[in-house]
Scaffold this motif. Structure first.
Motif, PDB file in Angstrom:
ATOM      1  N   PRO A  18       0.818  -1.216   0.000  1.00 37.73           N
ATOM      2  CA  PRO A  18       0.000   0.000   0.000  1.00 37.73           C
ATOM      3  C   PRO A  18       0.854   1.270   0.000  1.00 37.73           C
ATOM      4  N   ASP A  34       1.604   0.202   8.261  1.00 35.76           N
ATOM      5  CA  ASP A  34       0.622   1.265   8.119  1.00 35.76           C
ATOM      6  C   ASP A  34       0.799   2.177   9.327  1.00 35.76           C
ATOM      7  N   THR A 127      -5.375  -7.052   2.874  1.00 36.08           N
ATOM      8  CA  THR A 127      -4.180  -6.318   2.448  1.00 36.08           C
ATOM      9  C   THR A 127      -2.967  -7.236   2.407  1.00 36.08           C
TER      10      THR A 127
END
Length: 137
Positions: A18, A34, A127
């Motif tokens: 990501p 993240d 994810t």
């Protein structure tokens, strides 16, 4: 969700992660996370010189080092279209939730570990699946 490409310094593999995630390299091991979450994905890689990498045996070795009993019934096995072998399991240790993925193709092996002190959400599982499915040797 937008993605960026990571390529190993040795050019052994690459994958998508990501775009909002950050990367830190700790003792030569890239760690992806993240910044809005508590988990971290670490990617260890190696290349065998003489023999094919064995995903299952590498997972067994990792669990033994972590003092986790190997239970074949709790291990998931996959093979992608590229012929990459993926063997994975989950466990709890020291109040942390761990997902371990042993990924091999030929003589090359990736040991990917994700751990968090929180609950792994469905969106994080999705994810992680996208990241690991994008690995190309």
């Amino acid at each position: 969700m937008n993605f960026k490409t990571f390529e190993s310094p040795q050019k052994w593999f690459r994958f998508e992660y990501p775009a909002n995630w950050e990367i830190l390299v700790v003792e030569g091991i890239p760690a992806f996370f993240d910044p809005e979450d508590s988990g971290v994905l670490q990617i260890n890689s190696l290349e065998h010189k003489e023999k094919e990498a064995d995903s299952e045996q590498e997972l067994i070795n990792y669990l033994k080092i972590q003092e986790i009993e190997y239970n074949e019934d709790l291990v998931a096995r996959f093979q992608n279209k590229q012929g990459t072998q993926i063997v994975s399991c989950e466990f709890m240790k020291d109040d942390r939730h761990w997902c371990v993925y042993s990924i091999s193709n030929g003589k090359r092996l990736i040991l990917a570990t994700f751990n968090t002190d929180g609950k792994i959400t469905d969106s994080m599982y999705i994810t992680l699946t996208k990241i690991l499915s994008s690995i190309r040797f």
